[in-house]
Design a protein around this motif. Structure first.
Motif: not given
Length: 727
Positions: A448-456, A371-372, A406-408
């Protein structure tokens, strides 16, 4: 003797262990994938290398390296490392490990790392029993979980840990792993005559779906069950590969993230009037075994919440479809289920329901079903991992619709529903085609605006206070320029940032705050600046502290690539001849899709122009000022030349845009200002000396001194260059 038998038993266990276990990487250099959190220069790699690992929780699907990372940490740490599996261990085992950790700390001063696999399997009492010893530092926790830690793990444990989300491995990593398994003579099949066809390898990698364990288990089954041919070769064909790994698993837990994220994406697709995406997420839920009654309940809510009186028949249609489903049952009940979804997404019945089965085939065949991030459920861990960030709420836009995907990502542009030309759907056919085109046009920009947040990780109050002190120390004007330099920057916590030719820490404060799991490297403008900046940074913890360098060549061979490169007043001393080489040197350090931000500030008025404005000087002085103003315009030509800089950057593959604005100031005239302009080694005086006599220079200096304690106007032109690098 018992040690000899134990050693022999361990060797036998290793020999008979599954291939996936035998091939576990022993070091970070052997580890495949997860470059976003383990790449050169990133926080987790630095922490492991420096043996400064704090409390960690690794979160991700099976077979992506969570346990392997823990074992690599075990092999590199100087602390005592022990592990428990939450499925088998209880409070008694925890207390034993804690007692041993206290003993080692008291008697030998030795730290203890405790790895807990499947940490979400511990109940609340077990997690509470662990919490005090994590809080006081008796043990350092490393947890691994396939479930969302914000939902399944004690909140107090989560708040004291850095979280890293591991992603499914990419196909290139799985191919590398497959080759290593066939080549490795000690742990793999390098000593056996195994030949695998390209089609078979591609099938194994594709169906494994990013799961290294699934891939290696399938390879092991294929090799061990295939008889050698007449030449002694073990030939793995496509047919054998298909028998060894027959079906891709749809990752879905009805109580976990996949459940909430997928239903969230489904409802948002209905709200966004996207029938293709609605069918895809519906198909994923059906394939994963979601209860259709639950889906109907959510669609009834959607009919009221997102359709309402715009179409009062929406609730009636969903209710009728639900009743039809109860009467027909599965599998034929999929028709009214899909019909209700399509009606809510674009409102009316049609014979295009067969598009649902196209979506179902795609779910079974598609390798990338994630899911995006902007469609995920933001209520559970949006702050930590950015879930739901960037979602555009359709009701906030004209016609309650916005161009949004809305799609992957791998399925952008895929069409599942083909409306006919007659009736209700024929009336909407053209509008749907226009919206699909708008969605595709917006897809690249949105990605380009969004990216996957992989850490916290937990906040660091000390670092926050230090950053606030630094930002206030340079004055309000420069702080406004800092905000302009980084305006609308879309940070990821694991981004790496390079600040060029720094004379101040001001320009590095934002990345230090926003990219705690990435890394910041500051190139000082001079050796003196490097010493001064280093002194200012000494108060920071070594892991939070940015790396200070003087030459970019110091980064050669480090493997570091930077998502952001920025500077204030760069390239001032760079000649046109050296510009190309300098641009090439920092471009070589840029990651794919990196962003470059360069802020230039250029005075438009020199001292003579400032004196000339707002006053009527004597005739002889007025004539002198007119001559000096011409000389000043030559001096104020921007460096580097913007045209030459554009050419150099374009040749290196950067796409450029400029933002320009002016700032009007009143410069207080004082002794320091006059000295700065007319000291013996001042560039302004040296340039005037090439055109004016000593007497004329003295006349100009005297005119300025007559304005002491007064003010002269100044206009600064600021130019922000934002450049983006292609992938």
């Amino acid at each position: 003797m018992s040690d000899l038998f134990s050693h022999h038993g361990e060797q036998l266990r290793q020999h008979h262990a599954p291939l996936a276990d035998r091939l576990r990487p022993k070091s970070l250099d052997d580890f495949q994938g997860q470059e976003e959190i383990l790449g050169p220069g990133r926080l987790l790699r630095r922490a492991i290398t420096a043996d400064r690992v704090g409390n960690l929780i690794f979160y991700g699907p099976p077979g992506v390296g969570k346990t392997t990372l823990a074992r690599i940490i075990a092999a590199t740490t100087r602390a005592h490392f022990s592990s428990l599996n939450a499925v088998l261990a209880g409070v008694k085992d925890l207390r034993h490990e804690v007692d041993e950790a206290k003993r080692r700390l008291d008697q030998h001063g030795l730290r203890s790392l405790l790895f807990i696999d499947e940490v979400h399997r511990f109940n609340s009492a077990q997690q509470d029993a662990l919490l005090p010893w994590v809080e006081n530092g008796t043990v350092t926790l490393i947890g691994a979980t396939t479930e969302n830690p914000f939902f399944e793990v004690n909140k107090a444990l989560v708040s004291r840990s850095r979280l890293f989300r591991l992603q499914p491995l990419q196909n290139k990593h799985l191919h590398q792993l497959l080759e290593r398994a066939l080549r490795d003579t000690e742990r793999g099949y390098g000593e056996r005559p195994v030949q695998i066809s390209a089609e078979a390898a591609e099938h194994l990698v594709d169906v494994a779906g990013g799961d290294a364990r699934s891939l290696l288990n399938a390879l092991e089954l294929a090799v061990e069950t295939t008889e050698p041919d007449d030449n002694g070769q073990i030939a793995i064909t496509l047919e054998i590969a298909e028998e060894s790994i027959q079906q891709r698993a749809v990752l879905y837990d009805k109580q976990g993230d996949a459940h909430f994220d997928t239903i969230s994406a489904f409802i948002k697709s209905l709200r966004g009037s996207d029938p293709d995406a609605a069918l895809f997420w519906l198909a994923k839920m059906v394939e994963a075994g979601e209860n259709p009654r639950f889906i109907f309940r959510r669609m009834l809510i959607s009919a009221g919440e997102d359709i309402g009186l715009a179409d009062p028949q929406a609730v009636v249609v969903v209710e009728a479809c639900a009743a039809a489903f109860e009467r027909v049952g599965l599998p034929e009940g999929l028709y009214p289920l899909a019909q209700a979804a399509l009606y809510l997404a674009s409102t009316e019945k049609s014979n295009s329901l067969l598009g649902f089965f196209d979506a179902l085939k795609n779910v079974k065949a598609s390798n990338r079903q994630a899911v995006p991030a902007h469609l995920r459920d933001a209520n559970r861990d949006g702050k930590a991992f950015g879930d739901g960030v960037g979602y555009r709420y359709p009701h906030a836009y004209a016609e309650h619709w916005v161009a949004q995907q809305y799609l992957p990502s791998d399925l952008q542009g895929q069409v599942f529903w083909q409306p006919g030309t007659l009736g209700w759907e024929g009336e909407r056919r053209q509008r749907l085609q226009q919206r699909r085109a708008a969605q595709l046009a917006a897809a690249v920009e949105h990605q380009q605006e969004l990216g996957e947040m992989l850490s916290s990780g937990p906040d660091d109050p000390e670092l926050e206070r230090w950053i606030q002190r630094q930002s206030g120390s340079e004055g309000e004007r420069l702080d406004r320029l800092r905000q302009e330099l980084w305006s609308q920057a879309t940070w990821q916590r694991h981004d790496r940032v390079l600040v060029l030719e720094a004379r101040s820490l001001l320009w590095a404060l934002d990345p230090l705050q926003r990219c705690p799991e990435g890394g910041v490297v500051i190139q000082a403008a001079s050796a003196a600046d490097q010493t001064r900046l280093g002194t200012q940074l000494e108060v920071l913890d070594s892991l939070d502290r940015p790396r200070l360098i003087q030459e970019l060549s110091e980064l050669e061979g480090s493997g570091q690539r930077f998502e952001w490169i920025a500077s204030r007043h760069p390239l001032k001393q760079c000649s046109d001849e050296d510009l190309q080489a300098t641009v090439a040197s920092f471009t070589a350090l840029a990651a794919p899709k990196a962003q470059l931000r360069l802020l230039f500030s250029q005075p438009k008025l020199g001292p003579a122009a400032g004196l000339r404005q707002g006053s009527t000087p004597p005739e002889d002085l007025a004539a002198l000022l007119e001559r000096v103003m011409v000389i000043e315009q030559e001096m104020l030509a921007p460096t580097p030349d913007p045209a030459a800089l554009e050419v150099a950057l374009t040749q290196q593959g950067w796409r450029l845009e400029w933002k320009t604005w002016e700032e009007r100031l009143e410069l207080p005239v004082n002794e320091n200002l006059v000295t700065r302009w007319f000291a013996a080694d001042a560039p302004y005086l040296q340039h005037l000396s090439n055109h004016l006599s000593r007497a004329e220079i003295d006349r100009l200096s005297a005119a300025l001194k007559q304005r002491l304690k007064g003010k002269i106007p100044q206009v600064l032109q600021h130019q922000l260059l934002i450049a983006r690098r292609s992938a």
